[in-house]
Scaffold this motif. Structure first.
Motif, PDB file in Angstrom:
ATOM      1  N   ARG A  10       0.793  -1.170   0.034  1.00  0.00           N
ATOM      2  CA  ARG A  10       0.155   0.142   0.003  1.00  0.00           C
ATOM      3  C   ARG A  10       0.840   1.349  -0.021  1.00  0.00           C
ATOM      4  O   ARG A  10       1.765   1.274   0.985  1.00  0.00           O
ATOM      5  N   GLY A  22      -2.569   2.019   9.091  1.00  0.00           N
ATOM      6  CA  GLY A  22      -1.433   2.429  10.120  1.00  0.00           C
ATOM      7  C   GLY A  22      -0.035   2.450   9.474  1.00  0.00           C
ATOM      8  O   GLY A  22       0.694   3.312   9.256  1.00  0.00           O
ATOM      9  N   TYR A  76      -3.497 -10.360  -3.386  1.00  0.00           N
ATOM     10  CA  TYR A  76      -3.964  -9.475  -2.307  1.00  0.00           C
ATOM     11  C   TYR A  76      -5.062  -9.963  -1.443  1.00  0.00           C
ATOM     12  O   TYR A  76      -5.034 -10.162  -0.327  1.00  0.00           O
ATOM     13  N   ASP A 131       6.033  -5.331   5.412  1.00  0.00           N
ATOM     14  CA  ASP A 131       5.028  -6.068   5.626  1.00  0.00           C
ATOM     15  C   ASP A 131       4.723  -7.487   5.053  1.00  0.00           C
ATOM     16  O   ASP A 131       5.597  -7.726   4.276  1.00  0.00           O
ATOM     17  N   VAL A 156       2.714  -6.628  11.381  1.00  0.00           N
ATOM     18  CA  VAL A 156       1.510  -7.283  11.919  1.00  0.00           C
ATOM     19  C   VAL A 156       2.484  -8.402  12.976  1.00  0.00           C
ATOM     20  O   VAL A 156       3.602  -8.495  12.661  1.00  0.00           O
ATOM     21  N   ARG A 290     -11.327  -4.060   2.867  1.00  0.00           N
ATOM     22  CA  ARG A 290     -11.423  -5.192   1.990  1.00  0.00           C
ATOM     23  C   ARG A 290     -12.874  -5.794   1.976  1.00  0.00           C
ATOM     24  O   ARG A 290     -13.195  -6.825   2.228  1.00  0.00           O
TER      25      ARG A 290
END
Ligand code: G6P
Length: 455
Positions: A10, A22, A76, A131, A156, A290
């Motif tokens: 992103r 975030g 994705y 990520d 995460v 999503r």
């Protein structure tokens, strides 16, 4: 001069739509005033050109690429968000999912991004990849001939990967990085436990790569500036109740890991404690995310039904749209209780943002769940178990009755934790360590690790 090349799925290319999440918010804030290139997905789904499009905004160079419809679905929505995301947040993926097709797409997209990025790289670039979408990217960049230092930061929690050939391959991919960064010691140790199941040439894979804990921070002063820009008229649009009423705020992406139904139920039970006309008002933002995924649509519908059909005495306002980030800071500053109670979260910047913008002379109370990475640094918050509605209810009662002296003492500790680890420090600590493990420093950006000679 060394250029920082940031890669993330992103990308927050201004002027974008609000609330990119975030990750994009912290990267956008940390890249300001650096010599940098930000590479990633444009957000468009297209089968068009394979060539990255270039833009310059606020001193940052951007290179963005589209995803094909098939890759958007399988990479994705599929492998990233229906396999890795649930595994990172305490859930099993759907056993009937077509995860072989999704995994092939995941590798294909990472391989293609490496090919698209490699020609844009310069000899003294330092690469910082972000990520769970891009775990294999470092491996494919090495295959494409990239000799630069490459670090990966995982936003995460480290996923609970099963013991199979896919996990082995992903762990091998991770071993291609010079540095792996995690939000908390918990995530680092989860990586080590998984990686040490596998070995290569007699070396346990988890032992062969440099690692570190680099919790994402916030820029306290710039958040305060954003918060103070909110006018009284703008505030009145959000808070219908007057200043004498206790105000509670929550803001989450629409996601099962945020444990929103539990939060709403605890609040509803709490309302019974109060006489009419004096009930605490609760403003909860739920940013759509999503929505192509059935589970997300179902969650949105069930939250919506809960709000419409349950009796909240008009004290609850649930807003199902994104609110611009600067406006959200103003709203957080005016709340008395910040409810940040995800079941699991890598960090959860909202917890830090709430602390940053609260008035020091009369601060509100942060109610934070243990499952958020932020709980490690923000231990002076009122800590709760996200799934335990009784615990949430008790925390709300405690927060509303907390004396000013205790609120101030807690806030000072929380603010101290934020000040020790502000956003620019996050970037510096990661990049300094990356250069260190590569045998270079920012002042002498000549990288020569493992024969990767740069001149
Ligand atoms: C949140 C998470 C990040 C993740 C991002 C993806 O911000 O904290 O770890 O990368 O969501 O969101 P997206 O809208 O791109 O799926």
């Amino acid at each position: 001069m060394t250029r920082l090349v940031v890669v993330s799925n992103r990308v927050d290319l201004p002027p974008g739509d609000a609330a990119p999440g975030g990750l994009a918010i912290s990267l956008a804030a940390t890249l300001g005033n650096t010599h940098s290139l930000w590479f990633g997905w444009s957000g468009n789904v297209d089968s068009g050109s394979d060539t990255p499009r270039r833009h310059q905004r606020n001193g940052i160079d951007y290179a963005i690429v589209d995803l094909s419809r098939e890759d958007y679905r399988d990479y994705y929505l599929g492998f990233c968000n229906q396999v890795l995301w649930p595994l990172s947040h305490g859930r099993r993926p759907d056993p009937h999912a077509d995860s072989d097709t999704w995994y092939r797409a995941y590798r294909r997209v990472n391989a293609r991004m490496a090919k698209q990025l490699q020609p844009l790289l310069r000899r003294d670039d330092v690469l910082w990849i972000h990520d769970y979408h891009l775990l294999p990217l470092g491996h494919f960049l090495r295959q494409a001939g990239c000799l630069n230092p490459i670090g990966l930061f995982l936003h995460v929690p480290f996923p609970e990967l099963p013991d199979d050939s896919v996990t082995r391959e992903l762990i091998e991919d991770l071993s291609a990085y010079d540095l792996l960064g995690f939000q908390t010691a918990r995530d680092l140790s989860a990586f080590e436990v998984t990686a040490r199941r596998y070995s290569s040439d007699g070396v346990l894979l988890g032992d062969g790569v440099a690692t570190g804990v680099f919790p994402v921070g916030v820029d306290v002063d710039s958040l305060r500036r954003a918060a103070s820009a909110m006018t009284d008229e703008a505030a009145a649009r959000w808070w219908s109740a007057g200043r004498s009423t206790v105000r509670i705020v929550g803001a989450d992406r629409l996601d099962d890991s945020k444990a929103l139904p539990q939060r709403l139920r605890a609040y509803r039970e709490w309302l019974i404690d109060f006489p009419s006309g004096n009930r605490p008002s609760y403003l909860q933002f739920v940013t759509p995310s999503r929505l192509e995924l059935a589970a997300h649509r179902q969650l949105q519908e069930s939250l919506h039904n809960e709000v419409v059909t349950s009796n909240y005495f008009d004290a609850l306002r649930c807003v199902f749209t994104a609110v611009p980030h600067t406006e959200l800071m103003g709203i957080l500053a005016q709340a008395d209780i910040g409810l940040v109670t995800p079941r699991y979260d890598g960090m959860n910047l909202l917890a830090k943002e709430f602390v940053a913008v609260q008035p020091e002379e009369n601060p509100g109370v942060l109610v934070l769940s243990h499952g958020a990475g932020a709980a490690v640094e923000l231990e002076a918050a009122v800590l709760v178990q996200a799934d335990d509605e009784g615990d949430l209810l008790e925390a709300l009662r405690r927060a509303i009755n907390m004396p000013l002296s205790e609120r101030r003492a807690r806030h000072q500790k929380l603010l101290g934790a934020l000040r020790r680890n502000e956003l620019p420090r996050w970037r510096e600590r990661f990049i300094d360590r990356l250069l260190e493990v590569c045998g270079a420093t920012e002042r002498a950006p000549v990288l020569n690790r493992r024969g990767r000679h740069q001149s």
